[in-house]
Enzyme design. Structure first.
Site, PDB file in Angstrom:
ATOM      1  N   LYS A 154      -4.282  11.532 -22.014  1.00 38.31           N
ATOM      2  CA  LYS A 154      -5.461  11.788 -22.855  1.00 38.31           C
ATOM      3  C   LYS A 154      -6.694  11.738 -21.972  1.00 38.31           C
ATOM      4  CE  LYS A 154      -6.557  12.425 -27.220  1.00 38.31           C
ATOM      5  NZ  LYS A 154      -5.754  13.019 -28.298  1.00 38.31           N
ATOM      6  N   ASP A 202      -9.262  17.845 -28.985  1.00 35.37           N
ATOM      7  CA  ASP A 202      -9.246  16.667 -29.860  1.00 35.37           C
ATOM      8  C   ASP A 202     -10.640  16.632 -30.496  1.00 35.37           C
ATOM      9  OD1 ASP A 202      -7.457  14.111 -30.451  1.00 35.37           O
ATOM     10  OD2 ASP A 202      -9.472  13.323 -30.185  1.00 35.37           O
TER      11      ASP A 202
HETATM   12  P1  NDP Z   1     -12.829  17.484 -35.139  1.00 40.08           P
HETATM   13  O1  NDP Z   1     -13.838  17.203 -34.118  1.00 40.08           O
HETATM   14  O2  NDP Z   1     -12.467  18.885 -35.457  1.00 40.08           O
HETATM   15  O3  NDP Z   1     -13.214  16.763 -36.520  1.00 40.08           O
HETATM   16  C1  NDP Z   1     -13.441  15.398 -36.576  1.00 40.08           C
HETATM   17  C2  NDP Z   1     -13.812  15.008 -37.983  1.00 40.08           C
HETATM   18  O4  NDP Z   1     -13.835  13.596 -38.084  1.00 40.08           O
HETATM   19  C3  NDP Z   1     -15.200  15.479 -38.396  1.00 40.08           C
HETATM   20  O5  NDP Z   1     -15.228  15.654 -39.779  1.00 40.08           O
HETATM   21  C4  NDP Z   1     -16.077  14.308 -37.964  1.00 40.08           C
HETATM   22  O6  NDP Z   1     -17.304  14.230 -38.657  1.00 40.08           O
HETATM   23  C5  NDP Z   1     -15.184  13.151 -38.338  1.00 40.08           C
HETATM   24  N1  NDP Z   1     -15.463  11.990 -37.493  1.00 40.08           N
HETATM   25  C6  NDP Z   1     -15.424  11.948 -36.128  1.00 40.08           C
HETATM   26  N2  NDP Z   1     -15.751  10.730 -35.690  1.00 40.08           N
HETATM   27  C7  NDP Z   1     -16.008  10.006 -36.788  1.00 40.08           C
HETATM   28  C8  NDP Z   1     -16.393   8.664 -37.000  1.00 40.08           C
HETATM   29  N3  NDP Z   1     -16.577   7.830 -35.963  1.00 40.08           N
HETATM   30  N4  NDP Z   1     -16.563   8.257 -38.290  1.00 40.08           N
HETATM   31  C9  NDP Z   1     -16.372   9.103 -39.331  1.00 40.08           C
HETATM   32  N5  NDP Z   1     -15.996  10.383 -39.187  1.00 40.08           N
HETATM   33  C10 NDP Z   1     -15.820  10.817 -37.940  1.00 40.08           C
HETATM   34  O7  NDP Z   1     -11.523  16.666 -34.684  1.00 40.08           O
HETATM   35  P2  NDP Z   1     -10.015  16.850 -35.132  1.00 40.08           P
HETATM   36  O8  NDP Z   1      -9.927  17.295 -36.538  1.00 40.08           O
HETATM   37  O9  NDP Z   1      -9.328  17.630 -34.078  1.00 40.08           O
HETATM   38  O10 NDP Z   1      -9.486  15.339 -35.012  1.00 40.08           O
HETATM   39  C11 NDP Z   1      -9.478  14.436 -36.101  1.00 40.08           C
HETATM   40  C12 NDP Z   1      -8.454  13.347 -35.817  1.00 40.08           C
HETATM   41  O11 NDP Z   1      -7.155  13.929 -35.670  1.00 40.08           O
HETATM   42  C13 NDP Z   1      -8.692  12.539 -34.546  1.00 40.08           C
HETATM   43  O12 NDP Z   1      -8.233  11.217 -34.746  1.00 40.08           O
HETATM   44  C14 NDP Z   1      -7.782  13.220 -33.532  1.00 40.08           C
HETATM   45  O13 NDP Z   1      -7.431  12.370 -32.479  1.00 40.08           O
HETATM   46  C15 NDP Z   1      -6.586  13.533 -34.423  1.00 40.08           C
HETATM   47  N6  NDP Z   1      -5.672  14.578 -33.962  1.00 40.08           N
HETATM   48  C16 NDP Z   1      -6.135  15.814 -33.618  1.00 40.08           C
HETATM   49  C17 NDP Z   1      -5.251  16.798 -33.203  1.00 40.08           C
HETATM   50  C18 NDP Z   1      -5.677  18.179 -32.905  1.00 40.08           C
HETATM   51  O14 NDP Z   1      -4.806  19.004 -32.616  1.00 40.08           O
HETATM   52  N7  NDP Z   1      -6.947  18.520 -32.966  1.00 40.08           N
HETATM   53  C19 NDP Z   1      -3.806  16.506 -33.064  1.00 40.08           C
HETATM   54  C20 NDP Z   1      -3.424  15.208 -33.532  1.00 40.08           C
HETATM   55  C21 NDP Z   1      -4.340  14.286 -33.940  1.00 40.08           C
HETATM   56  P3  NDP Z   1     -18.624  14.972 -38.042  1.00 40.08           P
HETATM   57  O15 NDP Z   1     -18.396  16.439 -38.287  1.00 40.08           O
HETATM   58  O16 NDP Z   1     -19.756  14.390 -38.827  1.00 40.08           O
HETATM   59  O17 NDP Z   1     -18.651  14.626 -36.596  1.00 40.08           O
HETATM   60  O1  2IT Z   2      -3.730  13.774 -30.551  1.00 39.93           O
HETATM   61  C1  2IT Z   2      -3.137  14.835 -30.286  1.00 39.93           C
HETATM   62  O2  2IT Z   2      -1.917  14.954 -30.390  1.00 39.93           O
HETATM   63  C2  2IT Z   2      -3.942  15.984 -29.857  1.00 39.93           C
HETATM   64  N1  2IT Z   2      -5.168  15.879 -29.815  1.00 39.93           N
HETATM   65  C3  2IT Z   2      -3.279  17.256 -29.438  1.00 39.93           C
HETATM   66  C4  2IT Z   2      -2.821  17.184 -28.017  1.00 39.93           C
HETATM   67  C5  2IT Z   2      -2.284  18.469 -27.431  1.00 39.93           C
HETATM   68  O3  2IT Z   2      -1.985  18.434 -26.237  1.00 39.93           O
HETATM   69  O4  2IT Z   2      -2.163  19.471 -28.132  1.00 39.93           O
END
Ligand code: NDP
Ligand code: 2IT
Length: 454
Positions: free
Chosen positions: A137, A177
């Site tokens: 990561k 992420d």
């Molecule tokens: P994005 O940046 O697309 O979206 C993040 C969302 O979470 C936004 O709505 C943001 O609000 C909100 N957010 C971020 N930080 C905070 C906080 N401290 N408190 C409250 N709300 C918060 O990220 P993702 O959707 O990609 O990721 C969301 C989660 O999913 C994370 O935990 C990530 O690690 C996990 N994840 C992501 C993957 C991926 O493929 N993208 C894969 C697996 C897990 P705002 O818009 O106001 O910033």
């Molecule tokens: O938390 C996760 O699994 C991710 N942000 C996706 C990682 C990846 O390599 O696609």
């Protein structure tokens, strides 16, 4: 003071306590990392005690020490011509079963503890996908909010200039992420290509025109709902007409909502870092399209003015009456008090789209009350699984059709579900948390044993 691990205990509980004392001493002030390790260790130690070969080879002690942590300076220029300095990281946690693989997070809260917890969990998540990918990561404390496109571009290029020394298509393959989506991946891929003069699959989540995979954008959210559906079906339940509360409004949340709508569920909340929206009659495709448009432009949900949508500043959805909850924003967003509230309101299941969104105390409560629980390592593995499939397509030099990738995603989520059942079944009940942890651990631990002491 010695930092050598040396726990002697004749039972998993005492071993856990001794091991955690030493881990905390060795990694002070990394509370998210401690949390993730403690959760995992509690789950796998009974299994380790049943299989002393892991204990004797000190697999737990070895697997909690990253192969390496790289930290570097990122210097860039903002639109005013001012020089800005951020810190970049890459945690290369474990490559026993494949090249390091995991996302990059750009958020002001990013620090070594958060990236180590994420990298640690990624090892087991990636192992669960059945694909040959190790755990890593990275990211930066850079805040993309309020930055112009050009500033984002200059930052991404500066970040990649340093990161490029440490990655490669068979070494370490980053992805997105929080704060890193298609735009940032494109800037970083372009910079890597320029620096190396090679066109390789060094990142995933790329644009379709330059080696990206169809369905990668949707994969985490879709995978979460496929996995939820499998858990519910296993227990004779379904998503149809169920009221769902969901947090977040980014990549994971958007595609989870899309799939929930498709499954006939009613999503009555979404949120961001400033507050939440409640939607009494459920999110429609029109509302979702507006949320997506707003978030693509880095707006706040408070700006969404649509019939049937109410905004609540500084609120989270966990106080609402619903059947199922889907935390899809960030770590520790469901605290013990939130879990109590959810349980009081009759919630039947919690499915983690974000990484470690529930505190360990919240998970304990969820288990005590025998709610359905989809732990992050398993439930959100669809994203990295399709990243793995993007790597496969890049290696083969071709691109698969949408239907084929979606089918593969469903197949992988099913395999993860089956593994959770295999290793998590106790007294007629499946503990998906235990199943995911042990199921993810075995493959990596066995590879480490095979390599001998190294
Ligand atoms: P994005 O940046 O697309 O979206 C993040 C969302 O979470 C936004 O709505 C943001 O609000 C909100 N957010 C971020 N930080 C905070 C906080 N401290 N408190 C409250 N709300 C918060 O990220 P993702 O959707 O990609 O990721 C969301 C989660 O999913 C994370 O935990 C990530 O690690 C996990 N994840 C992501 C993957 C991926 O493929 N993208 C894969 C697996 C897990 P705002 O818009 O106001 O910033
Ligand atoms: O938390 C996760 O699994 C991710 N942000 C996706 C990682 C990846 O390599 O696609």
């Amino acid at each position: 003071m010695s930092f050598d691990f040396f726990c002697v205990a004749d039972n998993p509980t005492d071993y856990h306590d001794c091991f955690m004392r030493e881990l905390i001493q060795k990694n002070p002030a990394e509370k998210e990392f401690h949390q993730a390790v403690s959760e995992m260790a509690k789950s796998v130690l009974p299994f380790i005690f049943e299989h002393p070969k892991y204990l004797e080879a000190k697999i737990l002690e070895r697997i909690t020490e990253p192969d390496r942590v790289v930290s570097f300076r990122v210097t860039w220029e903002d639109d005013n011509g001012d020089v800005r300095v951020n810190r970049g990281y890459r945690v290369q946690f474990n490559n026993s079963i494949g090249p390091y693989k995991g996302g990059l997070r750009f958020h002001p809260s990013v620090n070594q503890s958060i990236l180590k917890f994420l990298g640690f969990e990624q090892i087991f998540k990636n192992s669960l996908t059945t694909l040959p990918i190790g755990g890593g990561k990275g990211g930066s404390d850079f805040d993309p909010k309020g930055k112009s496109d050009r500033e984002i571009m200059r930052f991404c290029q500066a970040f990649m200039t340093e990161l490029s020394h440490h990655i490669g298509e068979d070494i370490d393959v980053p992805a997105g992420d929080i704060g890193v989506g298609a735009r940032e991946i494109s800037y970083m891929f372009g910079q890597y290509k320029k620096l190396s003069n090679r066109f390789t699959g060094v990142l995933t989540g790329k644009g379709i025109e330059f080696g990206g995979s169809l369905i990668r954008t949707e994969a985490t959210g879709y995978g979460l709902i496929y996995f939820t559906d499998l858990i519910l079906k296993h227990h004779g339940e379904s998503l149809e007409n169920k009221r769902c509360i969901l947090s977040g409004s980014g990549n994971v949340a958007q595609y989870a909502v899309e799939k929930l709508i498709e499954k006939g569920a009613k999503v009555i909340s979404m949120s961001d870092s400033k507050g939440m929206i409640s939607i009494k009659n459920g999110v429609t495709r029109e509302i979702l399209a507006e949320v997506k448009k707003l978030k693509d432009n880095r707006g706040n949900l408070s700006e969404l003015k649509m019939d049937g949508v109410n905004y609540h500043a500084d609120k989270t959805p966990w106080g609402m009456d619903a059947d199922y909850a889907f935390p899809c924003a960030t770590q520790n967003e469901v605290q013990e008090e939130d879990a109590k509230e959810l349980i009081k309101n009759g919630i039947k299941g919690v499915f983690e789209g974000a990484n470690m969104p529930c505190t360990n105390e919240a998970v304990d409560l969820i288990n005590e009350h025998k709610l359905y629980f989809g732990p992050a390592k398993a439930a959100n593995a669809g994203g990295v699984a399709i990243s793995g499939i993007e790597m496969t397509q890049n290696h083969m030099g071709l691109s698969w059709k949408r239907e084929r990738v979606d089918e593969k995603l469903q197949e992988i989520m099913k395999e993860i579900h089956d593994k959770c059942v295999k290793y998590g079944e106790r007294d007629g009940r499946v503990c998906y948390q235990t199943g995911a942890n042990i199921g993810g651990f075995i493959k990596v631990a066995d590879a480490m044993l095979a390599y001998g002491i190294n």
